[in-house]
Design a protein around this motif. Structure first.
Motif, mmCIF file in Angstrom:
data_model
loop_
_atom_site.group_PDB
_atom_site.id
_atom_site.type_symbol
_atom_site.label_atom_id
_atom_site.label_comp_id
_atom_site.label_asym_id
_atom_site.label_seq_id
_atom_site.Cartn_x
_atom_site.Cartn_y
_atom_site.Cartn_z
ATOM 1 N N UNK A 108 42.804 14.794 32.389
ATOM 2 C CA UNK A 108 42.218 15.009 33.706
ATOM 3 C C UNK A 108 41.094 14.027 33.975
ATOM 4 N N UNK A 109 40.337 14.280 35.033
ATOM 5 C CA UNK A 109 39.346 13.320 35.491
ATOM 6 C C UNK A 109 37.964 13.523 34.878
ATOM 7 N N UNK A 110 37.797 14.576 34.102
ATOM 8 C CA UNK A 110 36.535 14.745 33.388
ATOM 9 C C UNK A 110 36.858 14.854 31.892
ATOM 10 N N UNK A 111 35.850 14.541 31.063
ATOM 11 C CA UNK A 111 36.083 14.337 29.627
ATOM 12 C C UNK A 111 36.317 15.651 28.896
ATOM 13 N N UNK A 112 37.489 16.211 29.118
ATOM 14 C CA UNK A 112 37.901 17.438 28.436
ATOM 15 C C UNK A 112 39.347 17.248 27.997
ATOM 16 N N UNK A 113 39.613 16.120 27.327
ATOM 17 C CA UNK A 113 40.962 15.767 26.912
ATOM 18 C C UNK A 113 40.890 15.259 25.485
ATOM 19 N N UNK A 114 41.668 15.824 24.572
ATOM 20 C CA UNK A 114 41.625 15.393 23.182
ATOM 21 C C UNK A 114 42.972 15.660 22.522
ATOM 22 N N UNK A 115 43.464 14.677 21.804
ATOM 23 C CA UNK A 115 44.776 14.792 21.191
ATOM 24 C C UNK A 115 44.774 14.216 19.780
ATOM 25 N N UNK A 116 45.576 14.808 18.918
ATOM 26 C CA UNK A 116 45.893 14.228 17.621
ATOM 27 C C UNK A 116 47.395 13.936 17.633
ATOM 28 N N UNK A 117 47.741 12.761 17.137
ATOM 29 C CA UNK A 117 49.146 12.348 17.141
ATOM 30 C C UNK A 117 49.488 11.902 15.728
ATOM 31 N N UNK A 118 50.372 12.622 15.072
ATOM 32 C CA UNK A 118 50.848 12.190 13.770
ATOM 33 C C UNK A 118 52.079 11.314 14.010
ATOM 34 N N UNK A 119 52.066 10.143 13.416
ATOM 35 C CA UNK A 119 53.170 9.192 13.567
ATOM 36 C C UNK A 119 53.794 9.000 12.193
ATOM 37 N N UNK A 128 61.132 6.429 14.047
ATOM 38 C CA UNK A 128 59.752 6.902 13.958
ATOM 39 C C UNK A 128 59.677 8.259 14.626
ATOM 40 N N UNK A 129 58.976 9.192 13.991
ATOM 41 C CA UNK A 129 58.840 10.536 14.551
ATOM 42 C C UNK A 129 57.388 10.805 14.922
ATOM 43 N N UNK A 130 57.188 11.688 15.874
ATOM 44 C CA UNK A 130 55.862 12.013 16.377
ATOM 45 C C UNK A 130 55.636 13.523 16.398
ATOM 46 N N UNK A 131 54.404 13.904 16.152
ATOM 47 C CA UNK A 131 53.983 15.281 16.353
ATOM 48 C C UNK A 131 52.601 15.216 16.980
ATOM 49 N N UNK A 132 52.479 15.661 18.236
ATOM 50 C CA UNK A 132 51.217 15.566 18.958
ATOM 51 C C UNK A 132 50.768 16.949 19.398
ATOM 52 N N UNK A 133 49.480 17.205 19.252
ATOM 53 C CA UNK A 133 48.882 18.459 19.705
ATOM 54 C C UNK A 133 47.574 18.137 20.400
ATOM 55 N N UNK A 134 47.211 18.954 21.358
ATOM 56 C CA UNK A 134 45.932 18.733 21.989
ATOM 57 C C UNK A 134 45.736 19.543 23.236
ATOM 58 N N UNK A 135 44.715 19.176 23.984
ATOM 59 C CA UNK A 135 44.321 19.911 25.178
ATOM 60 C C UNK A 135 43.866 18.939 26.242
ATOM 61 N N UNK A 136 44.292 19.174 27.478
ATOM 62 C CA UNK A 136 43.831 18.357 28.576
ATOM 63 C C UNK A 136 44.245 18.944 29.904
ATOM 64 N N UNK A 137 43.432 18.749 30.936
ATOM 65 C CA UNK A 137 43.742 19.227 32.276
ATOM 66 C C UNK A 137 44.085 20.713 32.266
ATOM 67 N N UNK A 138 43.364 21.478 31.485
ATOM 68 C CA UNK A 138 43.562 22.914 31.455
ATOM 69 C C UNK A 138 44.757 23.381 30.662
ATOM 70 N N UNK A 139 45.452 22.475 29.996
ATOM 71 C CA UNK A 139 46.675 22.829 29.292
ATOM 72 C C UNK A 139 46.564 22.593 27.793
ATOM 73 N N UNK A 140 47.121 23.525 27.027
ATOM 74 C CA UNK A 140 47.357 23.303 25.602
ATOM 75 C C UNK A 140 48.748 22.702 25.481
ATOM 76 N N UNK A 141 48.856 21.655 24.693
ATOM 77 C CA UNK A 141 50.083 20.851 24.674
ATOM 78 C C UNK A 141 50.621 20.713 23.257
ATOM 79 N N UNK A 142 51.921 20.847 23.120
ATOM 80 C CA UNK A 142 52.608 20.585 21.849
ATOM 81 C C UNK A 142 53.779 19.657 22.168
ATOM 82 N N UNK A 143 53.793 18.499 21.530
ATOM 83 C CA UNK A 143 54.840 17.523 21.783
ATOM 84 C C UNK A 143 55.436 17.055 20.455
ATOM 85 N N UNK A 144 56.745 16.981 20.405
ATOM 86 C CA UNK A 144 57.436 16.435 19.234
ATOM 87 C C UNK A 144 58.478 15.444 19.755
#
Lengths: 178, 59
Positions: A108-119, A128-144
């Motif tokens: 989002x537009x204010x500094x409330x965004x943080x992610x860890x990405x395992x590569x 190459x595989x990815x596992x990403x977790x984090x929070x931003x723009x009011x959302x908790x995110x899980x990406x693989x």
């Protein structure tokens, strides 16, 4: 000499090497109004797997951070799934099928965004595989996901689905192979 | 309960938000302005992207 060490132990380089779990490789500050940031020299034969930390940045308007292996924001062969859940009560999924980049998660537009990405295995000439977790723009995110090629990569590029990045830091760590 | 229509970015809106010459590309510590061709392609990539709602910041 192995862990745990005792007071008075004299540690050798080999002792320290085998006791280092995550090893810092490099950090990169993101500039102002950038479409993408390429981090070179991130991956090598020293480590098979890596952790990328992305924090402190913003986008001009809400969108998703993306990661692309190599020196361009646009690649190919990315597949994966993203699940998100917002604190306001909405949730959903986004799926990536042979697209140009991997969506990490919302920013989002204010500094409330943080992610860890395992590569996993970016430097190996295989998928190459990815596992990403984090929070931003009011959302908790899980990406693989995966980048489905046999290409060896030494760099990666952080971008966004839309809008420009400003600020924040990218930090790269390698998992000690032992 | 009514439904909210999704909104999408138009090229005109994006060009107004990011005039040519105001967007950069970065490789490690080197930051440079996009060329006009790079900028135009970057704008085109975003046309049609949905505008997500901005959440209220947490207290």
């Amino acid at each position: 000499m192995g862990y745990p060490y005792s007071s008075g132990d004299v540690l050798t380089a080999a002792d320290l090497n085998q006791s280092s779990g995550l090893v810092f490789i490099k950090s990169q500050t993101i500039g102002t109004s950038v479409a993408s940031v390429t981090v070179t020299g991130a991956f090598s034969s020293t480590f098979e797997n890596y952790r990328i930390m992305l924090s402190g940045g913003v986008l001009t308007a809400p969108s998703d951070y993306t990661i692309t292996l190599g020196n361009s924001e646009t690649g190919s062969g990315y597949y994966g799934s993203q699940y998100y859940d917002t604190y306001s009560g909405t949730s959903g999924t986004a799926r990536m099928v042979n697209v140009a980049t991997l969506r990490i998660g919302s920013c989002t537009t204010f500094a409330e965004n943080a992610y860890e990405i395992i590569v996993f295995r970016p430097f190996v000439a295989d998928r190459t595989m990815f596992s990403a977790n984090g929070y931003g723009n009011g959302s908790s995110i899980w990406t693989r996901g995966t980048q489905a090629s046999s290409t060896s990569f030494s760099s990666f590029t952080i971008g966004s689905l839309s809008h420009a990045l400003t600020g924040g830091t990218i930090r790269v760590y390698g998992y000690n192979d032992g | 309960m009514g439904t909210t229509m999704a909104e999408y970015w138009t090229r005109d809106e994006l060009v107004a938000l990011y005039p040519d010459g105001t967007v950069n590309v970065q490789v490690d510590d080197e930051v440079r302005p996009m060329t006009t061709d790079e900028w135009s392609a970057w704008i085109d990539k975003q046309v049609g992207q949905e505008k997500p709602a901005e959440p209220d910041p947490l207290p």
